[in-house]
Motif scaffolding. Sequence first.
Motif, mmCIF file in Angstrom:
data_model
loop_
_atom_site.group_PDB
_atom_site.id
_atom_site.type_symbol
_atom_site.label_atom_id
_atom_site.label_comp_id
_atom_site.label_asym_id
_atom_site.label_seq_id
_atom_site.Cartn_x
_atom_site.Cartn_y
_atom_site.Cartn_z
ATOM 1 N N GLN A 26 0.829 -1.203 0.000
ATOM 2 C CA GLN A 26 0.000 0.000 0.000
ATOM 3 C C GLN A 26 0.863 1.252 0.000
ATOM 4 O O GLN A 26 0.596 2.207 -0.730
ATOM 5 C CB GLN A 26 -0.924 0.007 1.221
ATOM 6 N N THR A 27 1.908 1.251 0.826
ATOM 7 C CA THR A 27 2.801 2.406 0.887
ATOM 8 C C THR A 27 3.444 2.660 -0.468
ATOM 9 O O THR A 27 3.525 3.801 -0.929
ATOM 10 C CB THR A 27 3.896 2.193 1.946
ATOM 11 N N LEU A 30 0.840 4.177 -2.791
ATOM 12 C CA LEU A 30 0.550 5.568 -2.456
ATOM 13 C C LEU A 30 1.709 6.478 -2.849
ATOM 14 O O LEU A 30 1.492 7.579 -3.370
ATOM 15 C CB LEU A 30 0.253 5.689 -0.962
ATOM 16 N N GLN A 31 2.925 6.041 -2.604
ATOM 17 C CA GLN A 31 4.101 6.826 -3.002
ATOM 18 C C GLN A 31 4.134 7.017 -4.510
ATOM 19 O O GLN A 31 4.449 8.113 -5.004
ATOM 20 C CB GLN A 31 5.384 6.138 -2.528
ATOM 21 N N LEU A 72 -8.964 4.681 -3.074
ATOM 22 C CA LEU A 72 -7.539 4.921 -3.318
ATOM 23 C C LEU A 72 -7.219 6.407 -3.179
ATOM 24 O O LEU A 72 -6.256 6.789 -2.506
ATOM 25 C CB LEU A 72 -7.158 4.433 -4.720
ATOM 26 N N ASP A 73 -8.030 7.253 -3.809
ATOM 27 C CA ASP A 73 -7.781 8.696 -3.747
ATOM 28 C C ASP A 73 -7.842 9.222 -2.317
ATOM 29 O O ASP A 73 -7.060 10.100 -1.926
ATOM 30 C CB ASP A 73 -8.790 9.440 -4.613
ATOM 31 N N HIS A 75 -7.097 7.549 0.360
ATOM 32 C CA HIS A 75 -5.859 7.109 1.001
ATOM 33 C C HIS A 75 -4.680 7.975 0.559
ATOM 34 O O HIS A 75 -3.775 8.264 1.357
ATOM 35 C CB HIS A 75 -5.575 5.640 0.666
ATOM 36 N N VAL A 76 -4.671 8.379 -0.703
ATOM 37 C CA VAL A 76 -3.603 9.251 -1.201
ATOM 38 C C VAL A 76 -3.628 10.585 -0.461
ATOM 39 O O VAL A 76 -2.590 11.107 -0.047
ATOM 40 C CB VAL A 76 -3.745 9.474 -2.725
ATOM 41 N N PHE A 79 -2.240 10.134 2.935
ATOM 42 C CA PHE A 79 -0.792 9.973 2.847
ATOM 43 C C PHE A 79 -0.109 11.335 2.700
ATOM 44 O O PHE A 79 0.891 11.623 3.361
ATOM 45 C CB PHE A 79 -0.460 9.080 1.644
#
Length: 253
Positions: A26-27, A30-31, A72-73, A75-76, A79
């Motif tokens: 996941q990291t 996101l990166q 997803l967005d 989570h972004v 982050f």
Amino acid sequence: MDQPVGTRTSRRRGTGRWEEHNSARQTKILQSAVALIEENEAGEEISIQQIAERAGLARSVVYRQFDNRDDLDSHVREFILRSYVEQVENALVLDPEKTAEEVIFEVMRTVVRWAAEHPRAYRFGQNGPVHGHAADETSVTIGRHLVAEALWEQFTAWAALLGIDVEANRPLVYGVAGLVEGIVTQFIATEGEAGRPDQETVARMLTASAWHLFAGHAADRGYHFDRSVPTGVVLADLLAQAAERQDGDAARA
């Protein structure tokens, strides 16, 4: 970033190493998403395939990590927000050899520099829901709250050490956080415009604003600070005053 990701598999996996593996994936995803946001023009579509390729993963792996594209967005944005707040918290260090104004400047310079280096990520993080927060909360309000709480925690720790009750001044840290967010957002929005101030000038402006707000309210309570005096000297003087007050209270008791 509006293509559907699909539905995450409902099959339960074991805990432990598998969870760590998923967290690492996941990291990386996101990166990769943030890197692509920063490399492309604002509003340009970024596909799941691009994110997967950037992360060195199969597209199906991205599908399994997030419920859908909106998930997803969100989570972004979380982050990005976490990275921003961590930068601020790391800059909140009270160096006794520096003046209070210099300490404030380090924080402001960190904020301005981070936003200037990540303008597209900064803007993307401001638009839309953030994972782990209510749907009606934006990263602007969440970030303002987190930064204000970090400032308040430091401020109250110093005040408690000196025996000074500052609870009534709590709204001020939210005012400072809002001021910073507003000016930085405007600074990012004027990228490339003629006459735009540089990062150092904006950081100095924010520093002066925060200092005058702090010093003005302190003066109203009878505390007068010299902006050229190191914080170690100021704290030592305030501690001596607090001890004198305690001795005086004890003598009158």
